[in-house]
Design an enzyme around this catalytic site. Structure first.
Site, mmCIF file in Angstrom:
data_model
loop_
_atom_site.group_PDB
_atom_site.id
_atom_site.type_symbol
_atom_site.label_atom_id
_atom_site.label_comp_id
_atom_site.label_asym_id
_atom_site.label_seq_id
_atom_site.Cartn_x
_atom_site.Cartn_y
_atom_site.Cartn_z
ATOM 1 N N VAL A 44 30.018 40.970 38.141
ATOM 2 C CA VAL A 44 30.757 41.368 36.815
ATOM 3 C C VAL A 44 31.145 42.739 37.132
ATOM 4 C CG1 VAL A 44 30.851 41.991 34.448
ATOM 5 C CG2 VAL A 44 29.692 39.884 35.068
ATOM 6 N N CYS A 45 30.172 43.631 37.618
ATOM 7 C CA CYS A 45 30.436 45.135 38.118
ATOM 8 C C CYS A 45 31.458 45.175 38.965
ATOM 9 C CB CYS A 45 29.225 45.603 38.424
ATOM 10 S SG CYS A 45 27.780 45.515 37.265
ATOM 11 N N THR A 46 31.754 44.212 39.955
ATOM 12 C CA THR A 46 32.524 44.233 41.020
ATOM 13 C C THR A 46 34.039 44.139 40.471
ATOM 14 O OG1 THR A 46 30.974 43.350 42.764
ATOM 15 C CG2 THR A 46 33.430 43.356 43.320
ATOM 16 N N LEU A 49 34.774 47.808 38.409
ATOM 17 C CA LEU A 49 34.931 48.907 39.037
ATOM 18 C C LEU A 49 36.276 48.794 39.739
ATOM 19 C CD1 LEU A 49 31.459 49.518 40.694
ATOM 20 C CD2 LEU A 49 32.540 51.070 39.284
#
Length: 218
Positions: A44-46, A49
Site C-alpha cells: 500500500v505504501c508503495t 508514495l
C-alpha cells in the site's frame, strides 16, 4: 502530552533520503505534510508514495513541503525508492525520513497497538499507522488524519483540506461538505450578513446561521 489541532508540531533532527534535516528549519516559511508508513517494501505504501510523487507539483503550488516517514534505514529507503519509481513511473524527489528506532513515530504518537491491529505488531514491536499531519508556517498542526495500515490514503482529499485551510486563513469563511476549490463557501458565523455582502460579490442566506457566498475572482 497528546498532539491536538493547534499544537506546535514537535521538532526533530533526522536522516532522510535527501540528506539530514532539522524538521522546523526544513519547513521554513512553508506549509508541510508529514505522513508515515508502517515499513519499507510494503504494497500500500508503495502506491501512496508514488501518488504523492505524481502530486508533488500540486503541493508545490500550495507552498507545501512533503515529508514521508518509514521505520527502516536509509539503505532500505534507497532500494525502495527505486521500486516506487519503477512501479508508479515517477521520479520521487521529496525526503523520506529514516525512523528505524521509531523515535519520531513515538513523538507524534503514530504507533499502532495489538488491540487495534495485531497484524501491524511484529514480535511485540508496533509499526506505524498511516498518520498524516498538515502543519502551517507557524509550525502549528492544522489537520490530523489517521488511517489503518490496511487502507491507502486519499491524497486528493488532503490537497482539498489544504485548500480549505489556506483559504479560511485569508477569508472569514468555512467550507461545506464535499467542497472543491472554486465552489461557493460558507460565511463565517462571526460575520453578519450585512458585512458579508460587503466582502463577497454574492451572498445567499439559506438559514439565518447558514449563508453561502461566492468568492471574489481574485
Amino acid at each position: 502530552m497528546a498532539l491536538r489541532l493547534g499544537s506546535i508540531a514537535p521538532d526533530f533532527a533526522a536522516e532522510t533520503t535527501t540528506g539530514d534535516i532539522n524538521f522546523h528549519k526544513s519547513i521554513d516559511n512553508s506549509w508541510a505534510v508529514l505522513f508515515s508508513h508502517p515499513a519499507d517494501f510494503t504494497p500500500v505504501c508503495t502506491t501512496e508514495l508514488g501518488r504523492v510523487a505524481k502530486l508533488e507539483p500540486e503541493f508545490a503550488k500550495r507552498n507545501v513541503r512533503v515529508f514521508g516517514l518509514s521505520t527502516n534505514d536509509l539503505s532500505d529507503h534507497a532500494k525502495w525508492v527505486d521500486d516506487i519509481n519503477e512501479v508508479n513511473n515517477v521520479n520521487l524527489k521529496f525526503p523520506i525520513i529514516a525512523d528505524k528506532d521509531r523515535k519520531i513515530a513515538t513523538l507524534y504518537d503514530m504507533l499502532d497497538s495489538v488491540e487495534h491491529d495485531p497484524t501491524n505488531v511484529v514480535d511485540g514491536i508496533p509499526f506505524t499507522v498511516r498518520s498524516v499531519f498538515v502543519i502551517d508556517p507557524a509550525k502549528k498542526i492544522r489537520l490530523i488524519l489517521t488511517y489503518p495500515a490496511s487502507c491507502g490514503r486519499n491524497f486528493d482529499e488532503i490537497l482539498r483540506c489544504i485548500d480549505s485551510l489556506q483559504l479560511s486563513d485569508k477569508q472569514p469563511i468555512a467550507t461545506p461538505a464535499d467542497w472543491q476549490k472554486g465552489d461557493d463557501v460558507i460565511v463565517h458565523v462571526g460575520v453578519s450578513t450585512e458585512r458579508a455582502k460587503e466582502i463577497f460579490p454574492k451572498v445567499k442566506e439559506a438559514l439565518p446561521y447558514l449563508r453561502f457566498a461566492k468568492l471574489p475572482e481574485n
